[in-house]
Write a protein that holds these residues in place. Structure first.
Motif, mmCIF file in Angstrom:
data_model
loop_
_atom_site.group_PDB
_atom_site.id
_atom_site.type_symbol
_atom_site.label_atom_id
_atom_site.label_comp_id
_atom_site.label_asym_id
_atom_site.label_seq_id
_atom_site.Cartn_x
_atom_site.Cartn_y
_atom_site.Cartn_z
ATOM 1 N N TRP A 98 56.493 0.914 85.221
ATOM 2 C CA TRP A 98 55.072 0.855 84.815
ATOM 3 C C TRP A 98 54.794 -0.269 83.829
ATOM 4 O O TRP A 98 53.641 -0.674 83.664
ATOM 5 N N CYS B 106 49.099 0.959 86.698
ATOM 6 C CA CYS B 106 48.456 1.578 87.846
ATOM 7 C C CYS B 106 47.010 1.078 87.967
ATOM 8 O O CYS B 106 46.221 1.291 87.055
ATOM 9 N N ARG C 241 38.784 2.602 91.920
ATOM 10 C CA ARG C 241 39.454 3.865 91.587
ATOM 11 C C ARG C 241 38.612 5.084 91.990
ATOM 12 O O ARG C 241 39.093 5.987 92.658
ATOM 13 N N GLY D 192 49.088 9.581 79.583
ATOM 14 C CA GLY D 192 49.249 8.637 80.686
ATOM 15 C C GLY D 192 47.943 7.917 80.955
ATOM 16 O O GLY D 192 47.263 8.176 81.951
ATOM 17 N N ASP E 74 50.637 6.878 76.216
ATOM 18 C CA ASP E 74 51.328 6.382 77.421
ATOM 19 C C ASP E 74 52.724 5.931 77.015
ATOM 20 O O ASP E 74 52.980 5.576 75.860
ATOM 21 N N LEU E 75 53.594 5.909 78.025
ATOM 22 C CA LEU E 75 54.980 5.484 77.819
ATOM 23 C C LEU E 75 55.064 3.968 77.606
ATOM 24 O O LEU E 75 56.032 3.478 77.025
ATOM 25 N N THR E 76 54.069 3.223 78.086
ATOM 26 C CA THR E 76 54.191 1.771 78.131
ATOM 27 C C THR E 76 53.223 1.057 77.187
ATOM 28 O O THR E 76 52.078 1.481 76.990
ATOM 29 N N SER F 283 54.491 6.887 73.700
ATOM 30 C CA SER F 283 55.419 8.007 73.583
ATOM 31 C C SER F 283 55.709 8.601 74.954
ATOM 32 O O SER F 283 55.018 8.325 75.932
ATOM 33 N N ASP F 284 56.727 9.450 74.983
ATOM 34 C CA ASP F 284 57.134 10.159 76.187
ATOM 35 C C ASP F 284 56.420 11.514 76.235
ATOM 36 O O ASP F 284 56.506 12.297 75.275
ATOM 37 N N ALA F 285 55.765 11.790 77.352
ATOM 38 C CA ALA F 285 55.055 13.061 77.519
ATOM 39 C C ALA F 285 55.987 14.265 77.409
ATOM 40 O O ALA F 285 55.540 15.379 77.146
ATOM 41 N N TRP G 17 46.177 12.694 84.520
ATOM 42 C CA TRP G 17 45.950 12.467 85.963
ATOM 43 C C TRP G 17 47.096 11.627 86.536
ATOM 44 O O TRP G 17 47.234 10.444 86.230
ATOM 45 N N VAL H 187 50.474 11.705 86.198
ATOM 46 C CA VAL H 187 51.416 11.182 85.197
ATOM 47 C C VAL H 187 52.676 12.052 85.092
ATOM 48 O O VAL H 187 53.798 11.549 85.215
ATOM 49 N N CYS I 21 57.518 12.016 85.338
ATOM 50 C CA CYS I 21 58.515 12.327 84.307
ATOM 51 C C CYS I 21 59.794 12.830 84.980
ATOM 52 O O CYS I 21 59.724 13.583 85.950
HETATM 53 C C1 LIG Z 1 50.249 6.540 88.261
HETATM 54 S S1 LIG Z 1 49.950 5.949 86.614
HETATM 55 C C2 LIG Z 1 48.527 6.965 86.195
HETATM 56 C C3 LIG Z 1 47.757 6.386 85.051
HETATM 57 C C4 LIG Z 1 46.352 6.938 84.894
HETATM 58 N N1 LIG Z 1 46.346 8.320 84.496
HETATM 59 C C5 LIG Z 1 45.631 6.741 86.195
HETATM 60 O O1 LIG Z 1 45.334 7.722 86.879
HETATM 61 O O2 LIG Z 1 45.392 5.573 86.544
HETATM 62 C C6 LIG Z 1 51.252 6.703 85.667
HETATM 63 C C7 LIG Z 1 51.160 6.436 84.190
HETATM 64 O O3 LIG Z 1 51.979 7.384 83.536
HETATM 65 C C8 LIG Z 1 52.705 6.745 82.521
HETATM 66 N N2 LIG Z 1 53.932 7.526 82.316
HETATM 67 C C9 LIG Z 1 54.959 7.685 83.171
HETATM 68 N N3 LIG Z 1 55.897 8.468 82.627
HETATM 69 C C10 LIG Z 1 55.441 8.822 81.405
HETATM 70 C C11 LIG Z 1 55.989 9.615 80.351
HETATM 71 N N4 LIG Z 1 57.177 10.204 80.456
HETATM 72 N N5 LIG Z 1 55.259 9.758 79.221
HETATM 73 C C12 LIG Z 1 54.050 9.159 79.092
HETATM 74 N N6 LIG Z 1 53.490 8.398 80.058
HETATM 75 C C13 LIG Z 1 54.180 8.231 81.206
HETATM 76 C C14 LIG Z 1 52.961 5.350 83.066
HETATM 77 O O4 LIG Z 1 53.278 4.432 82.061
HETATM 78 C C15 LIG Z 1 51.637 5.060 83.775
HETATM 79 O O5 LIG Z 1 50.706 4.470 82.902
#
Ligand SMILES: C[S@@+](CC[C@H](N)C(=O)[O-])C[C@H]1O[C@@H](n2cnc3c(N)ncnc32)[C@H](O)[C@@H]1O
Length: 251
Positions: free
Chosen positions: A23, A28, A47, A72, A93-95, A115-117, A133, A135, A139
């Motif tokens: 990511w 996304c 979207r 996320g 968000d993780l990134t 941070s990590d969810a 949504w 996200v 994990c």
């Molecule tokens: C498919 S995208 C969805 C983003 C947004 N909610 C959307 O619908 O466009 C997945 C997102 O989840 C984040 N993500 C993935 N694993 C995660 C984690 N463990 N903790 C926090 N965020 C995470 C990614 O960095 C990315 O931004």
């Protein structure tokens, strides 16, 4: 069978590092715009045309007065709308890439956390609403992320979470592309979609993930992605064969 062949036949494993790397390379929704001059209005238009379920599920048209957490944030489309509902919102968000997008579109106002969810740096019983949504299914351990959402919600607080669904036409597409020749099930084939180790759940399995919540509703819904690959066939089964699982749970 040597080690390489054995690995090839397994579901794809996702680690937090591999998910982050995926990511960080492309947020996304970036594919709907020019990476050099991001047009957020164009990203949002695409979207909500492709995923019209979001607006009602997130209740963007309803004012909000509490404390909300979006897990996320991606390109920040939903976060901007959540903030516009009112109340106070924290984005997570993780990134770094996602949080840069969010800052670019809503300014420095809202608190953002990288941070990590699955391990939230937030005290228990803090939020009225947790929104996420597409996200938690990325994990490595989605159940841990859902338990964390439960922990940080106040009593009576609500989680709105979209997960991927199998059986669905999209999971069957994944099976045709990555699954059958490896001897995998459709759910296992989904691990090859998007970031490594992506999960898809049956409604029953998803309901179990929310077992700490007092009240849970989990409903599959047909999406544009189901008909994108299958045309009219993707309408067979209706919502029961849809790609999104809309989960609403009250602590
Ligand atoms: C498919 S995208 C969805 C983003 C947004 N909610 C959307 O619908 O466009 C997945 C997102 O989840 C984040 N993500 C993935 N694993 C995660 C984690 N463990 N903790 C926090 N965020 C995470 C990614 O960095 C990315 O931004």
């Amino acid at each position: 069978m040597d080690d390489g062949q054995r690995r090839w036949r397994r579901p794809r494993l996702g680690t937090l590092d591999s998910v982050r790397e995926f990511w960080e390379a492309e947020a996304c929704g970036e594919r709907y715009t020019d990476a050099q001059a991001v047009d957020y209005a164009a990203v949002d238009a695409t979207r909500y045309r492709l995923e019209p379920q979001i607006e009602a599920f997130a209740r963007f048209d309803q004012p909000f007065a509490g404390l909300g957490l979006e897990i996320g944030t991606g390109m920040g489309s939903d976060f901007a709308r959540n903030v516009a509902r009112g109340g106070r919102w924290v984005g997570l968000d993780l990134t770094a890439r996602s949080l840069e997008h969010v800052r670019a579109r809503i300014g420095p106002g809202a608190p953002l956390l990288r941070s990590d969810a699955q391990s939230l740096p937030i005290g228990a019983d803090t939020f009225d609403l947790v929104y996420s949504w597409g996200v938690m299914l990325h994990c490595p351990d989605p159940g841990r992320a859902i338990n964390e959402a439960h922990r940080v919600l106040k009593q009576g607080g609500e989680a709105l979470v979209m997960l991927y669904h199998s059986p669905s036409w999209v999971a069957l597409s994944a099976w045709l592309r990555w699954g059958w020749h490896r001897g995998l099930t459709p759910s296992q084939a989904v691990t090859y979609m998007e970031s490594p180790g992506t999960h898809a759940f049956s409604a029953r399995a998803a309901t179990r993930l929310f077992s700490r919540f007092r009240q849970v509703s989990v409903a599959p819904v047909r999406t544009s992605w189901d008909t994108r690959w299958w045309g009219p066939i993707g309408r067979i089964g209706g919502d029961a064969m849809g790609w999104f699982l809309l989960c609403r749970a009250t602590k």
